[in-house]
Enzyme design. Structure first.
Site, mmCIF file in Angstrom:
data_model
loop_
_atom_site.group_PDB
_atom_site.id
_atom_site.type_symbol
_atom_site.label_atom_id
_atom_site.label_comp_id
_atom_site.label_asym_id
_atom_site.label_seq_id
_atom_site.Cartn_x
_atom_site.Cartn_y
_atom_site.Cartn_z
ATOM 1 N N ARG A 29 -9.503 24.584 -10.396
ATOM 2 C CA ARG A 29 -10.336 23.917 -11.404
ATOM 3 C C ARG A 29 -9.501 23.011 -12.301
ATOM 4 N NH1 ARG A 29 -12.616 28.414 -9.469
ATOM 5 N NH2 ARG A 29 -14.871 28.783 -9.616
ATOM 6 N N SER A 170 -22.415 34.281 -6.246
ATOM 7 C CA SER A 170 -21.274 33.459 -5.810
ATOM 8 C C SER A 170 -20.865 32.467 -6.889
ATOM 9 C CB SER A 170 -21.630 32.701 -4.528
ATOM 10 O OG SER A 170 -20.661 31.688 -4.306
ATOM 11 N N ASP A 318 -12.656 39.829 -4.358
ATOM 12 C CA ASP A 318 -11.483 39.496 -3.535
ATOM 13 C C ASP A 318 -10.525 40.670 -3.365
ATOM 14 O OD1 ASP A 318 -12.375 36.935 -3.160
ATOM 15 O OD2 ASP A 318 -11.183 36.073 -4.776
HETATM 16 C C1 S3P Z 1 -13.939 31.939 -6.072
HETATM 17 C C2 S3P Z 1 -15.105 32.653 -5.934
HETATM 18 C C3 S3P Z 1 -15.261 33.759 -4.978
HETATM 19 C C4 S3P Z 1 -13.920 34.258 -4.454
HETATM 20 C C5 S3P Z 1 -12.994 33.137 -4.094
HETATM 21 C C6 S3P Z 1 -12.728 32.249 -5.284
HETATM 22 C C7 S3P Z 1 -13.881 30.836 -7.050
HETATM 23 O O1 S3P Z 1 -16.021 33.323 -3.879
HETATM 24 O O2 S3P Z 1 -14.110 35.099 -3.338
HETATM 25 O O3 S3P Z 1 -11.749 33.640 -3.622
HETATM 26 O O4 S3P Z 1 -12.774 30.372 -7.382
HETATM 27 O O5 S3P Z 1 -14.947 30.433 -7.531
HETATM 28 P P1 S3P Z 1 -17.638 33.436 -3.861
HETATM 29 O O6 S3P Z 1 -18.130 32.590 -4.927
HETATM 30 O O7 S3P Z 1 -18.016 32.913 -2.513
HETATM 31 O O8 S3P Z 1 -17.931 34.880 -4.027
#
Ligand code: S3P
Length: 437
Positions: A29, A170, A318
């Site tokens: 980000r 998500s 994760d």
């Molecule tokens: C993330 C969100 C998660 C995570 C990924 C990083 C992020 O995924 O598993 O490693 O930086 O927004 P999901 O949004 O698919 O759960």
């Protein structure tokens, strides 16, 4: 690359004081928002792993001048919301789902066409979850068959704000919608079925963009703009988790993990391990760039099996590969439910972990949405990470409670999130050998 980790008795636990690399989510980000901001942003603690480097290279390919990373420092000359240039070719995002899903949102609002592609693992991951809301906003995004990458985005569309009820928990989908929302006319609101990581909301605020957050909803109003900011990226709690579990399951451990981000949307792993009986304490509380940071101290503990509360699952999404290892070393049964999202990560983490644990003699049964593990001893054997970084690191730590050596195949992708993992783990007591094949 292959890891050989030594099991058996007479091991000493994990010791010392270490700093794990920067947070992957925050690193991605910082590059995206720094690139779109007006002015120069300075990032420190940036994760120099392949995933966040792929985001950095993508913005360089779109004409952003980015210096570094050098010892975690990156300087970004922001080009403003409409200053990106069409890249000469498709943007290859390697293994990184976060890059692809967040960029899909950002690029849907540009004036040019762009294609996003990835490696074999990323090319199998679902993208309909982002193309559905983007299409509702007026974006034009084509996928390969079955909603898989590559994504072909046709630019120059007029986007409109939407109210989106996310069907799954998500943060990537939420962030994709909010980033497209910055380019849309009016307000874009995303409601999540369970709390997910909120780094996008926090960092947009740090870059001067208002995000209305209430309970399970986050909204932005377009057209938005960003102003340069300096970001200090804390250590990644997802990388720290390997050491939290390693130190818990090995006898005679006492380790400090310095400067780890403990954003409350990420601390599921600490809460789950504490429910299992782990000895984890926090000190040196600080607030860094809108994110809470602490030093974590972990000492050996006798873990017990639990039914993991489903509400904690998205907050530790994760960390399940290493939580499954903790469960395999714990006394009694651990049940994980409500974790079907694990099937669409860098690998099918339910199946791959169950297969690996079984190969090591553990009674582990994969279910549709989780796993049932009977804790006890871990044996010797060979496991495959299926090119998934977190599977490789989880099985490396499993050696701390195994009665023999574990061979782990396909470990190259550890570099996506944790460059230097083997060296750092060895420095605090893990017997790990790296074999280049
Ligand atoms: C993330 C969100 C998660 C995570 C990924 C990083 C992020 O995924 O598993 O490693 O930086 O927004 P999901 O949004 O698919 O759960």
């Amino acid at each position: 690359m292959k890891f050989i980790v030594q099991g058996g008795l007479n091991k000493t636990g994990l010791k010392g004081s270490i700093r794990v690399p920067g947070d992957k989510s925050i690193s991605h980000r910082s590059i995206m928002f720094g690139s779109l901001a007006e002015g120069t942003s300075h990032i420190s603690g940036f994760l120099e792993g392949e995933d966040s480097l792929n985001t950095l290279r993508a913005f360089q390919a779109m004409g952003v001048s980015i210096e570094g990373p050098s010892a975690g420092k990156v300087t970004i000359e922001g080009v403003g919301m409409h200053g990106l240039k069409p890249p000469a070719q498709a943007l290859d995002l390697g293994n990184s789902g976060t890059s692809m899903r967040l960029l899909a949102g950002l690029l849907a609002g540009q004036k040019f066409d762009v294609e996003l592609s990835g490696d074999a693992s990323l090319s199998k991951r679902p993208m309909k979850r982002v193309t559905d809301p983007l299409t509702e906003m007026g974006a034009v995004v084509a996928t390969a068959e079955g909603g898989k990458p590559p994504l072909k985005i046709t630019g120059n569309q007029t986007l409109k704000g939407i109210n989106y009820q996310m069907p799954m928990a998500s943060a990537q989908v939420k962030s994709c919608c909010l980033l497209a929302g910055m380019y849309a006319q009016g307000k874009t609101c995303v409601t999540e079925p369970a709390i997910t990581r909120d780094h996008t909301e926090r960092m947009l605020e740090a870059f001067g963009c208002d995000v209305d957050v209430s309970d399970s909803m986050a909204c932005v109003t377009g057209p938005a703009k960003l102003m340069a900011a300096d970001i200090d990226v804390p250590g990644d709690i997802s990388s720290a988790a390997f050491f939290m579990v390693g130190a818990s399951i090995a006898d005679d451990s006492d380790i400090v993990l310095e400067h780890v981000g403990i954003n409350p949307t990420r601390t599921g792993v600490i809460n789950i391990l504490k429910l299992m009986g782990a000895d984890i304490s926090c000190s040196n509380h600080q607030e860094v760039g809108g994110e809470p940071v602490v030093d974590l101290r972990i000492r050996s503990a006798k873990l017990k099996g639990i039914h993991i509360p489903e509400g904690l699952v998205p907050l530790a999404i994760d960390e399940f590969p290493i939580i499954f290892v903790a469960a395999a070393c714990a006394e009694g049964q651990t049940i994980v439910t409500g974790a079907e999202e694990l099937r669409v990560k860098e690998s099918d983490r339910i199946q791959v972990m169950a297969d690996g644990l079984k190969a090591l003699g553990v009674d582990a049964r994969a279910t549709e949405d989780g796993m049932i593990i009977k804790g006890g001893e871990i044996g010797a054997g060979t496991v495959h990470s299926h090119d998934d970084h977190r599977i490789a690191m989880a099985f490396a730590m499993a050696s701390l409670c195994s009665n023999g050596d574990i061979h782990i195949e396909d470990c190259d992708n550890v570099n996506t999130s944790f460059p230097g993992f083997a060296e750092l783990a060895a420095s605090c007591g893990l017997s790990i050998q790296v074999v280049n094949e």
